[in-house]
Design an enzyme around this catalytic site. Structure first.
Site, PDB file in Angstrom:
ATOM      1  N   HIS A 188      -2.505   7.979   6.413  1.00 47.84           N
ATOM      2  CA  HIS A 188      -2.693   6.900   5.994  1.00 47.84           C
ATOM      3  C   HIS A 188      -4.057   6.506   6.315  1.00 47.84           C
ATOM      4  O   HIS A 188      -4.754   5.997   5.346  1.00 47.84           O
ATOM      5  CB  HIS A 188      -1.566   5.841   6.257  1.00 47.84           C
ATOM      6  N   GLU A 248      -0.548   5.072  13.738  1.00 45.38           N
ATOM      7  CA  GLU A 248      -0.205   6.279  13.143  1.00 45.38           C
ATOM      8  C   GLU A 248      -0.495   7.488  14.149  1.00 45.38           C
ATOM      9  O   GLU A 248       0.255   8.588  14.064  1.00 45.38           O
ATOM     10  CB  GLU A 248      -1.293   6.411  11.758  1.00 45.38           C
ATOM     11  N   HIS A 295      -9.590   2.731   0.530  1.00 45.31           N
ATOM     12  CA  HIS A 295      -8.286   2.452   0.375  1.00 45.31           C
ATOM     13  C   HIS A 295      -7.795   1.930  -0.872  1.00 45.31           C
ATOM     14  O   HIS A 295      -8.280   0.647  -1.172  1.00 45.31           O
ATOM     15  CB  HIS A 295      -7.970   1.319   1.713  1.00 45.31           C
ATOM     16  N   PHE A 348       1.796  -3.608   4.045  1.00 43.43           N
ATOM     17  CA  PHE A 348       2.139  -4.880   4.139  1.00 43.43           C
ATOM     18  C   PHE A 348       3.548  -5.004   3.954  1.00 43.43           C
ATOM     19  O   PHE A 348       4.044  -4.456   3.098  1.00 43.43           O
ATOM     20  CB  PHE A 348       1.456  -5.789   3.477  1.00 43.43           C
ATOM     21  N   CYS A 352       0.689  -1.277   0.052  1.00 44.11           N
ATOM     22  CA  CYS A 352       0.145  -0.070  -0.064  1.00 44.11           C
ATOM     23  C   CYS A 352       0.696   1.240  -0.076  1.00 44.11           C
ATOM     24  O   CYS A 352       0.320   2.265   0.102  1.00 44.11           O
ATOM     25  CB  CYS A 352      -1.047   0.062   1.305  1.00 44.11           C
ATOM     26  N   LYS A 380      -9.631   8.587   3.392  1.00 43.12           N
ATOM     27  CA  LYS A 380     -10.007   7.175   2.822  1.00 43.12           C
ATOM     28  C   LYS A 380     -11.637   7.089   3.019  1.00 43.12           C
ATOM     29  O   LYS A 380     -12.485   6.297   2.420  1.00 43.12           O
ATOM     30  CB  LYS A 380      -9.568   6.186   3.387  1.00 43.12           C
TER      31      LYS A 380
END
Lengths: 263, 400
Positions: free
Chosen positions: B294, B305, B328, B387, B165, B323
């Site tokens: 994010h 975060e 996402h 990831f 991502c 988002k």
């Protein structure tokens, strides 16, 4: 662009590690075809080690060998280049999704990302250094080398390049044949240090590579069988400590010109 | 050493759940209107939502490039046709020459949706995939940069970045390095990711999918909504660009080295990437005016975060996730959100997290929620995490 190469790893058919293969790559000892295997990576903690498949094992074996003499391998930025990624994992998920009531395993899914090997490497060596994973079909090694050398030149830091690919299982194998597993790794630096093997000058050329007829037998023929094995001409020049000019195709329209000058 | 930053953004294009073009995205941001809806994608898990792009049936590649036809490349094609992006690239090609423009794009899915179709199209009992399935031009990661390069008539290097991502943001960093090292004078950079059964069912297997529209930073957030998107940037050296062009002031990356799918709980890697971006831009934390998080909407990501942002910025810099609008968009999110950061700079906009009245009471950073705020912004940070423990932060702004 210019950088220095030192610290090498290789694992492929009849090439069980750089140290064990150097004379064969240099052409001073005969090479023989033999199946390549990668052991579970001892540098990973046991829980993580169990989750790795052959693709990650090949990548980590080459990366570990190339960095054996590094005082702090966690400090190295990394570039992981692979065409197929973890194809066995991706094919496993595709099979499961197309089987009635087939469920995807969560571990399989997180292992399916293209940067899985990089993720395991940074866990293995406890590294928070930047990392990039990329693909480039048959030009994957060239793309990885371009990215790694660019990183060395642009950021002035040492970069570990690891290129690896393993065969896809059926039915994907028929669409994307890969003859055998192969992995190689090398440490690229902005300056010469003790143990540096050669200087590497790299130039991007926006023209097709005029390729001679590809060799059909012996060690050189391996290059055509796996995108990571396209590194063989460079590995052979480094093993032989031979000043060499190498053309490395990125695709059918562009290539890299490499000048290898032994130290 | 060559200077990496700043770079000018002389072209940009996005395709999101709001449709083709950045104006649709801008309007939705101001109107606080979500692009998310119950997921109608074939083979998706029951009861999940998605940020799906409509109109892809009219976005086939030109006949000469029809072998590249797949959902991912149609998203890319739609992005080329939007925001005058193709014309901006043509102008750059005239300035620099086709050989001097690189294509560096991120994708996590590539065209695997085409492979899923091929699996479904198999004759009963057959193992082989249909003979017309073209792996190299669809499924293969390199299909995306090859398509863009050929479609735009470029001859510079083509690189496919795939760092889960962070792919879209990481591609911007790779493009910057190619320009700094003198390999290219300009780059088409960004990310494209398409809906597919693999990601929808994969994230479901990790129990990370929300049961409704995602609600990043909410105390009762319950996961992500997957979206699809294309985000493309045209990057050139700042001195070659108009004086009022938006700039990429810096970027930073790091690895967690912690776990494959869970972020470091203390946000160590996220702090590292944000700090590296500040250093690259030569800025202090107090000089950032807004952070586009994010902010996926998972329990773990948003908590991590918040800790990381608070560690560096305290509670003095407003931050939020967008988002709730786009979903996402995985490997495209870093590029799409770089364009959102540009919109925030242009419009003086701090978007408050959508569908969230008050942020998680445990969060200590200054999370904007409930409503949009007007504020003069000079510099915006955009975060991406993925990831494999991949982290990347970009900083955008104007010449000071």
């Amino acid at each position: 662009m210019k950088c220095w190469i030192g610290g090498l790893g290789v694992l492929g058919p009849g090439l069980p590690g750089w140290a064990a293969s150097e004379a064969m790559l240099a052409g001073t000892q005969p090479w023989q075809m033999a199946e390549a295997a990668a052991a579970p990576p001892s540098i990973l903690p046991p829980t993580e080690r169990r989750r790795t498949g052959p693709t990650v094992r090949f990548a980590l074996a080459a990366a570990a060998e190339a960095t054996e003499r590094e005082p702090d391998r966690g400090a190295l930025e990394t570039v992981f280049a692979t065409s197929n990624g973890d194809g066995a994992t991706i094919a496993g998920i595709l099979d499961a999704m197309h089987t009635p009531d087939g469920a995807i395993s969560p571990t399989l899914f997180h292992n399916s990302v293209h940067n899985a090997a990089a993720g395991y490497w940074h866990i293995a060596v406890g590294s928070t250094a930047p990392s990039v994973s990329l693909g480039g079909h048959d030009g994957t090694f060239a793309a990885g080398l371009l990215s790694a050398v660019t990183g060395v030149v642009a950021r002035g830091r040492a970069v570990l390049l690891c290129a690896y690919d393993t065969p896809l299982p059926p039915p994907l194998a028929e669409c994307r044949p890969t003859a055998f597993p192969f992995a190689t790794a090398m440490v690229l630096r902005p300056a010469q240090v003790a143990g540096t093997r050669a200087a590497l000058t790299l130039r991007y050329v926006a023209e097709p590579l005029a390729e001679p007829v590809p060799p059909t037998e012996g060690l050189d023929a391996l290059a055509a069988g796996n995108p990571a094995a396209r590194a063989l001409p460079l590995l052979r020049a480094l093993a032989a400590r031979r000043e060499t000019l190498i053309g490395l195709a990125l695709d059918e329209t562009a290539h890299l010109e490499l000048q290898v000058t032994p130290c | 050493m060559p200077s990496l930053w700043p770079l000018a953004m002389t072209g940009r294009s996005t395709v999101t759940a709001f449709g083709a073009g950045t104006e649709a995205l801008r309007r939705a941001l101001h109107e606080r209107r979500t692009g998310l809806a119950p997921c109608a994608f074939p083979g998706a898990p029951e009861g999940v939502w998605a940020g799906q792009v409509t109109g892809l049936e009219a976005a086939a590649p030109p006949p000469a490039l029809s072998t590249f036809d797949c959902r991912n490349n149609r998203l890319a094609e739609l992005a080329l046709r939007s925001d005058d992006f193709e014309a901006a690239v043509a102008a750059a090609r005239a300035r620099h020459g086709a050989d001097r423009i690189a294509v560096v794009v991120g994708t996590s899915t590539a065209g695997i949706e085409e492979t899923e179709r091929a699996y479904t199209r198999r004759e009963p009992g057959a193992d082989s995939l249909p003979g017309d399935f073209d792996y190299a031009h669809t499924h293969d990661l390199h299909a995306l940069p090859r398509y863009l390069r050929q479609r735009l008539g470029l001859r510079g290097p083509a690189i496919a970045v795939s760092t889960a991502c962070t792919s879209g943001a990481r591609a911007v960093m790779e493009a910057a390095a190619l320009i700094a090292a003198g390999v290219a004078d300009a780059a088409v950079a960004g990310g494209v990711d398409s809906l597919c059964r693999l990601t929808l069912n994969g994230f479901a297997s990790l129990e990370l999918l929300s049961r409704g529209p995602c609600r990043p930073c909410a105390g009762d957030r319950d996961g992500i909504v997957i979206g699809e998107a294309a985000g493309l940037l045209l990057l050139e050296r700042a001195e070659a660009a108009p004086r009022d062009a938006l700039l990429l002031l810096g970027a930073g990356a790091s690895s967690d080295g912690h776990h494959m799918s869970s972020p470091h709980p203390g946000g160590l890697g996220a702090v590292g990437a944000m700090r590296a971006a500040l250093e690259a831009a030569g800025l202090g934390a107090a000089e950032i005016d807004y952070i586009n998080l994010h902010g996926t909407g998972t329990r773990a990501n948003d908590a991590m975060e918040d800790r990381a942002v608070h560690h560096l910025f305290g509670d003095s810099v407003p931050c939020s996730s967008t988002k709730g609008w786009t979903g996402h968009t995985l490997g495209a999110s870093g590029a799409v959100e770089a364009v959102i950061a540009a919109l925030c700079l242009e419009d003086g906009l701090v978007p408050g997290c959508l569908n969230v009245e008050t942020p998680d009471p445990d969060f200590r950073a200054q999370v904007a929620a409930g409503a949009n705020r007007a504020a003069p912004l000079r510099r915006v940070m955009s975060n991406s995490f993925g990831f494999g423990g991949s982290n990347c932060a970009l900083i955008l702004g104007r010449a000071s």
